[in-house]
Design an enzyme around this catalytic site. Structure first.
Site, PDB file in Angstrom:
ATOM      1  N   GLU A  43     -82.790  -4.360 -27.884  1.00 20.54           N
ATOM      2  CA  GLU A  43     -82.022  -3.124 -27.863  1.00 20.54           C
ATOM      3  C   GLU A  43     -81.740  -2.681 -26.430  1.00 20.54           C
ATOM      4  O   GLU A  43     -80.608  -2.337 -26.078  1.00 20.54           O
ATOM      5  CB  GLU A  43     -82.770  -2.002 -28.598  1.00 20.54           C
ATOM      6  CG  GLU A  43     -83.082  -2.314 -30.043  1.00 20.54           C
ATOM      7  CD  GLU A  43     -84.438  -2.974 -30.234  1.00 20.54           C
ATOM      8  OE1 GLU A  43     -84.775  -3.930 -29.492  1.00 20.54           O
ATOM      9  OE2 GLU A  43     -85.173  -2.538 -31.143  1.00 20.54           O
ATOM     10  N   CYS A 102     -89.172  -0.436 -30.832  1.00 15.76           N
ATOM     11  CA  CYS A 102     -90.469   0.021 -30.326  1.00 15.76           C
ATOM     12  C   CYS A 102     -90.312   1.459 -29.802  1.00 15.76           C
ATOM     13  O   CYS A 102     -89.200   1.982 -29.681  1.00 15.76           O
ATOM     14  CB  CYS A 102     -90.970  -0.906 -29.228  1.00 15.76           C
ATOM     15  SG  CYS A 102     -90.055  -0.779 -27.670  1.00 15.76           S
ATOM     16  N   CYS A 120     -86.884  -5.810 -24.585  1.00 14.57           N
ATOM     17  CA  CYS A 120     -86.477  -5.753 -25.985  1.00 14.57           C
ATOM     18  C   CYS A 120     -84.973  -5.969 -26.109  1.00 14.57           C
ATOM     19  O   CYS A 120     -84.204  -5.661 -25.193  1.00 14.57           O
ATOM     20  CB  CYS A 120     -86.845  -4.407 -26.588  1.00 14.57           C
ATOM     21  SG  CYS A 120     -88.618  -4.082 -26.619  1.00 14.57           S
ATOM     22  N   CYS A 168     -87.978   1.761 -26.750  1.00 13.63           N
ATOM     23  CA  CYS A 168     -86.558   1.651 -27.108  1.00 13.63           C
ATOM     24  C   CYS A 168     -86.083   2.894 -27.845  1.00 13.63           C
ATOM     25  O   CYS A 168     -84.960   3.353 -27.649  1.00 13.63           O
ATOM     26  CB  CYS A 168     -86.323   0.416 -27.967  1.00 13.63           C
ATOM     27  SG  CYS A 168     -86.363  -1.120 -27.019  1.00 13.63           S
TER      28      CYS A 168
END
Length: 110
Positions: free
Chosen positions: A36, A68, A34, A71
């Site tokens: 992040e 998500c 991801c 994260c």
């Protein structure tokens, strides 16, 4: 990009440095990264330990781009908690959230 769900992130450290990251898809979903976490790992690898803000954006037009669950927990590991800013692409509005907004009663909330 397998999912066509492109996300970018920027991290602002307490030292004033900015670290960017992007989502990286893999055909084996569990190996995808991801945006992040990509940006956070870049900051950590540069010995940043205090994160002031996390900015998240995507090219999708509708709705907010929320981190998500993985994260959210990864972000919750940082204390003090960074502010999380979500940029909406369709109207350029900016929403500010806290870690507790995203993951109330997290493992680190005590």
């Amino acid at each position: 990009v397998h999912s066509n769900f492109r996300v970018g992130s920027a991290i602002l450290s307490a030292n004033g440095n900015i670290y960017t990251g992007s989502s990286v898809d893999c055909s084996i979903y569990g190996l995808s990264v991801c945006a992040e976490r990509s940006a956070l790992l870049k900051a950590i690898s540069n010995r940043e330990i205090y994160i002031i803000a996390i900015f998240i954006s995507s090219d999708i037009l509708d709705g907010d781009i929320l981190p998500c669950g993985g994260c959210r927990q990864f972000i919750a590991e940082f204390r003090p908690s960074p502010a999380i800013f979500i940029l909406r692409n369709n109207d350029s509005s900016l929403t500010c959230l806290s870690v507790d907004d995203l993951i109330p009663h997290s493992i680190n909330s005590c």
